[in-house]
Design a protein around this motif. Structure first.
Motif, PDB file in Angstrom:
ATOM      1  N   UNK A 217       0.837  -1.204   0.000  1.00  0.00           N
ATOM      2  CA  UNK A 217       0.000   0.000   0.000  1.00  0.00           C
ATOM      3  C   UNK A 217       0.873   1.256   0.000  1.00  0.00           C
ATOM      4  N   UNK A 218       1.930   1.253   0.825  1.00  0.00           N
ATOM      5  CA  UNK A 218       2.836   2.406   0.871  1.00  0.00           C
ATOM      6  C   UNK A 218       3.508   2.634  -0.471  1.00  0.00           C
ATOM      7  N   UNK A 219       3.982   1.552  -1.082  1.00  0.00           N
ATOM      8  CA  UNK A 219       4.618   1.672  -2.387  1.00  0.00           C
ATOM      9  C   UNK A 219       3.668   2.221  -3.434  1.00  0.00           C
ATOM     10  N   UNK A 220       2.415   1.777  -3.387  1.00  0.00           N
ATOM     11  CA  UNK A 220       1.407   2.257  -4.336  1.00  0.00           C
ATOM     12  C   UNK A 220       1.152   3.750  -4.160  1.00  0.00           C
ATOM     13  N   UNK A 221       1.004   4.158  -2.900  1.00  0.00           N
ATOM     14  CA  UNK A 221       0.704   5.568  -2.623  1.00  0.00           C
ATOM     15  C   UNK A 221       1.870   6.477  -3.022  1.00  0.00           C
ATOM     16  N   UNK A 222       3.094   6.075  -2.687  1.00  0.00           N
ATOM     17  CA  UNK A 222       4.268   6.891  -3.018  1.00  0.00           C
ATOM     18  C   UNK A 222       4.448   6.986  -4.524  1.00  0.00           C
ATOM     19  N   UNK A 223       4.388   5.841  -5.198  1.00  0.00           N
ATOM     20  CA  UNK A 223       4.595   5.819  -6.652  1.00  0.00           C
ATOM     21  C   UNK A 223       3.520   6.613  -7.377  1.00  0.00           C
ATOM     22  N   UNK A 224       2.265   6.475  -6.937  1.00  0.00           N
ATOM     23  CA  UNK A 224       1.160   7.197  -7.581  1.00  0.00           C
ATOM     24  C   UNK A 224       1.286   8.703  -7.367  1.00  0.00           C
TER      25      UNK A 224
END
Length: 524
Positions: A217-224
């Motif tokens: 979830x963290x990776x998704x939020x940061x990348x997005x």
């Protein structure tokens, strides 16, 4: 140094810059529970950062190949146009025209090759990482892996500013990143396994395993969030994050009770004087005098430990299912009409997080149930069998409404990720300290690597097969997933029968009653 005589008698214990902190916490005489808390927190965020960097690629795909995220909504596979349709041009406001070589007609195939290359090297590297992890200082080994992962994740993103358009550059960088990524799981499980005994290990590790979903979830939020500033930032920032966490590990992680002189009062004497018949009680805490004489278990020897092979092959099929959802669920949701409407890619990505949330609950439940029953195989097999109808109902009724889709997706995540989490954590730690090892702790990383490495082969095959099968039918994909879940459960049949027989025998010997006095017996 005057404090050097206070260091634990451990030849593998080196003297890096972080020695001062370790000496301090030893002098401070922190409680054993305080050390356990430090271990759980540091390893939790360490492995969450691994998953954050791993998730980045799936988010950036839409920037590298914009067409693949907005065409062919009524078909399960990408449609290639000789000239871009008018509606796809609207993506340029955020994603531009893509990035060569991934924005061509074969862009989706090239991105798929990156995924397979990464996961294949990751799976292969897992075996070597476990072998090396049992022979090196785990703190240093984990630090090197995290810094290396951060470096090559950042190098992938650096291609944005360097204007690199060579497919082989990105392929090689991803493969090396996969190799460094393989250092993470065997190391963190080995460290946690040394600090926690079998009692409540399933529940504790089930909660701890939430780092996978937190990282995703963290990776998704940061990348997005960074995608609009240039897709390179979506790689560089997570890369810097995991490198920073690597330094935290280097300075603050006590890899074993012996490294900081921490012992439970009731275990300190037992760890030195208990006989082999009582080793089950002292299994996780080995006396420092025995560690000097320990010999690392070989790769073939580790395979021969009872239970390793069945759980390893079970995880092959369990991870096949889990990683197919990881890589394809957002795509599937955006390409499936829900209440007669197609969701945007952003909405589909947000909706897919409920699978991870269900996985968190599933991991905790599987760990808790297996602790209470003292039956890892029964719990894992039951969850895999329950995943079959869950997958069927999600495919059949997930389109009815958003609420129905979320509910069924949550249930799928719970039953699919539950046994996946249990096997990769508590089961691996149990087998890595199996009684057949006669007290040696030098098998934790190797056993963990064998089990998760075998599972990672399935993780690479599942998404690859889905790419081909989905071109014909998504129903066929779900049939494949249900078959994989069935095989995963069947592979544990022999262990399930043994556990059931043990429970029946125990019930008869105890007169069929379950009393508080039996609890210690379950923890042996």
């Amino acid at each position: 140094m005057g404090s050097q005589h206070e260091l634990p008698a451990d030849r593998s214990y080196s003297k890096p810059l972080g020695i001062r902190f370790l000496e301090y916490i030893k002098k401070a005489k922190l409680s054993y529970e305080s050390h356990q808390a430090i271990v759980l927190i540091v390893t939790f965020f360490a492995y969450a950062s691994y998953h954050a960097t791993r998730k980045t690629t799936s988010i950036v795909k839409s920037a590298l190949d914009p067409q693949s995220s907005d065409v062919g909504l009524k078909f399960p596979w990408r449609i290639t146009y000789l000239s871009a349709p008018a509606e796809s041009k609207g993506l340029s406001w955020a994603l531009g025209d893509g990035w060569a070589p991934f924005n061509g007609s074969d862009g989706t195939a090239l991105l798929g090759q990156l995924d397979v290359a990464f996961l294949s090297v990751y799976a292969l590297g897992m075996y070597f990482s476990g072998h090396m992890g049992d022979r090196m200082n785990l703190r240093i080994f984990l630090t090197v892996g995290m810094v290396g992962t951060g470096l090559f994740t950042s190098l992938f993103g650096a291609g944005y500013w360097a204007k690199i358009h060579s497919f082989y550059y990105y392929l090689i960088v991803q493969m090396i990143a996969g190799l460094f990524q393989s250092t993470g799981w065997p190391s963190v499980v080995a460290v946690v396994g040394k600090w926690f005994g079998k009692k409540k290990r399933g529940l504790i590790m089930g909660i701890w395993n939430a780092h996978t979903s937190v990282g995703n979830i963290t990776g998704s939020l940061i990348a997005s969030a960074l995608l609009s500033y240039g897709w390179g930032w979506s790689f560089v920032v997570p890369g810097l994050l995991i490198a920073f966490m690597g330094l935290v590990v280097f300075f603050f992680l006590p890899v074993s009770p012996e490294s900081v002189g921490a012992y439970r009062e009731e275990d300190e004497v037992d760890s030195l004087r208990k006989s082999e018949e009582e080793e089950g009680v002292t299994e996780p805490l080995l006396g420092s005098n025995t560690e000097l004489k320990e010999k690392a278990v070989g790769f073939i020897e580790a395979w021969k430990i009872p239970g390793v092979a069945p759980f390893a092959f079970c995880l092959f099929f369990a991870k096949l299912v889990a990683y197919t959802f990881l890589y394809w669920l957002p795509y599937y949701i955006s390409h499936t009409a829900i209440e007669g409407k197609y969701l945007s890619n952003e909405a589909a990505g947000n909706l897919s997080t409920f699978f991870d949330i269900g996985g968190v609950l599933g991991g905790i439940l599987a760990g808790h149930i297996s602790d209470r029953l003292d039956a890892r195989a029964i719990t894992a097999a039951t969850f895999m069998y329950c995943a079959i109808p869950a997958l069927y109902f999600y495919r059949s009724y997930g389109h009815v409404s958003v609420v129905m889709n979320v509910a069924l997706m949550f249930i799928c995540g719970m039953f699919v990720n539950g046994p996946y989490a249990l096997i990769t954590t508590a089961v691996s730690a149990d087998l890595g300290t199996h009684s057949s090892l006669k007290g040696s702790s030098k098998a934790l990383a190797t056993v963990t690597a064998i089990i998760d490495g075998t599972g990672s082969v399935g993780a690479a095959i599942g998404p690859l097969l889905t790419g081909y099968i989905s071109a014909e039918s998504w129903s066929a994909v779900f049939t494949m997933l249900m078959g994989a879940a069935l095989v995963a459960g069947l592979l544990l049949t022999r262990l399930v029968v043994a556990e059931v027989a043990a429970r029946i025998s125990e019930s008869r010997s105890q007169g069929g009653s379950q009393t508080g006095s039996e609890a210690p017996e379950l923890d042996v």
